[in-house]
Design an enzyme around this catalytic site. Structure first.
Site, PDB file in Angstrom:
ATOM      1  N   CYS A 166      47.680  24.295  24.881  1.00 22.65           N
ATOM      2  CA  CYS A 166      48.881  24.889  24.286  1.00 22.65           C
ATOM      3  C   CYS A 166      49.162  24.270  22.920  1.00 22.65           C
ATOM      4  O   CYS A 166      49.763  23.196  22.821  1.00 22.65           O
ATOM      5  CB  CYS A 166      50.067  24.699  25.213  1.00 22.65           C
ATOM      6  N   CYS A 184      52.844  23.691  22.164  1.00 19.01           N
ATOM      7  CA  CYS A 184      53.461  22.524  22.823  1.00 19.01           C
ATOM      8  C   CYS A 184      53.009  21.227  22.149  1.00 19.01           C
ATOM      9  O   CYS A 184      53.799  20.311  21.983  1.00 19.01           O
ATOM     10  CB  CYS A 184      53.044  22.416  24.286  1.00 19.01           C
ATOM     11  N   ASP A 185      51.732  21.142  21.820  1.00 12.71           N
ATOM     12  CA  ASP A 185      51.163  19.841  21.460  1.00 12.71           C
ATOM     13  C   ASP A 185      50.714  19.708  20.007  1.00 12.71           C
ATOM     14  O   ASP A 185      50.369  18.605  19.577  1.00 12.71           O
ATOM     15  CB  ASP A 185      49.953  19.553  22.376  1.00 12.71           C
TER      16      ASP A 185
END
Ligand code: NDP
Length: 322
Positions: free
Chosen positions: A146, A149-150
């Site tokens: 992701c 997200c990261d």
């Protein structure tokens, strides 16, 4: 004593009219319709409340949001709308089902047993992995599925992303805005992504698309330090110095618990009667990405969630439970 145990056990089983499993656009839309139809729906959200849209950034193709909307915010809106009409939204993961009888049995977190007159499945799909040992070992330590997200953790650094579909293209573009350099590993000599998404990748000055290229091993002991790649035409290998390794190669439907009960294809997508959300078990309906390998969009998931609630309502009426 035995009788006492038996009655205690019976009291623990909760009965619901309409149980919804999963909390993406399909589940919440089913919940909105079921709640407004007075079916008192109970929803179990699963491991990732809000589903895949909670790990996406701007959603620009959902009608009604002319300026786009952030995925997590959109799912909070869906949940609020479902709760406004009385949906009982709960944390918990459905771990087992028994669809033998006219009343369907479902277990939550391997403990709580629920019986339901109707069940709407909206368990969605999860990210796929390459299957490399090093990818799993370094998962969470530089390996991610992701980018949204990261990606932030790799600001100003060099990263690689595997995949050539719309997700990979979208995530590579997202990463290119944060990172110094993005290597995009495409296993064939062309993209699968739509033209517009592909164009964004090709126009980004810091994305290097490497065609016919596959990852062999993610390097690093405690954190990602590089990736060994090979050209599947020439066999030539090279090491890319990167600190983040992103995998965006598609998804697998979350339907393992229904194996043996419901018909599914070889990948696990649930089969429904054409033009409906009906599975082969009366009273069990499937919606969203769990049953859709073709379109897989938030709006189509919402549409099939609506169908599932309407089908469930008709079913409950037919069996005299509504
Ligand atoms: P897709 O299945 O469309 O694409 C998967 C990609 O990963 C393909 O390019 C495939 O390669 C590659 N791949 C699969 N396995 C491997 C492997 N082992 N090694 C290397 N590469 C691999 O999945 P997506 O998640 O990209 O998209 C799913 C759906 O969601 C699509 O319908 C897409 O259009 C939609 N979507 C739409 C978006 C939007 O419109 N904003 C954003 C994101 C997704 P190959 O091409 O060789 O098979």
């Amino acid at each position: 004593m035995a009788d006492e145990n038996k009655s205690n056990h019976t009291e623990e089983v909760e009965h619901v009219k309409c149980l919804i499993i999963g909390s993406g656009p399909a589940g919440y839309t089913a919940a909105i319709y079921a709640a407004r139809a007075d079916m008192s729906p109970v929803m179990y959200q699963g491991l990732q409340p809000g589903g895949q849209l909670t790990i996406t950034n701007d959603v620009e193709n959902y009608p009604g949001y002319p300026d786009g909307i952030n995925g997590p915010e959109m799912m909070i809106d869906f949940q609020k709308q479902a709760e406004r009409f009385g949906t009982d939204v709960r944390f918990g993961m459905v771990t087992k089902v028994d669809f033998t009888g006219p009343v369907h049995k479902v277990w939550v977190d391997d403990k709580k047993e629920i019986t339901a007159d109707s069940v709407i499945i909206s368990t969605g799909a999860s990210a796929k992995w390459l299957g490399l040992e090093s990818e799993q070992r370094l998962n969470g330590f530089g390996v991610s599925a992701c980018a949204v997200c990261d990606g932030f953790f790799y600001k100003g650094q060099d990263v690689a992303i595997v995949g050539a579909g719309d997700t990979a293209a979208e995530e590579a573009t997202y990463l290119s805005k944060l990172c110094n350099k993005v290597f995009m590993l495409v296993r064939r000599d062309e993209f699968r992504a739509s033209n517009i998404m592909q164009q964004r990748v090709l126009e980004a000055p810091n994305i290097e698309v490497m065609y016919n290229t596959e990852a062999k091993e993610v390097l690093g002991d405690k954190a990602v330090e590089g990736v060994r790649v090979f050209n599947n035409q020439s066999g030539e290998e090279q090491t890319l110095d990167i600190t983040g390794f992103f995998v965006a190669i598609g998804h697998k439907p979350n339907t393992d618990i229904f194996k043996g009960w419901l018909d599914m294809d070889e990948v696990g997508y649930l089969k429904v009667q054409a033009g409906t959300s009906k599975t082969k078990i009366p009273g069990v309906f499937a919606s969203g990405d769990a049953a859709d390998k073709v379109y897989r969009q938030a709006v189509t998931a919402a549409g099939t969630g609506c169908m599932a609630a309407l089908d469930a309502e008709r079913y409950l009426t037919e069996i005299g439970k509504h």
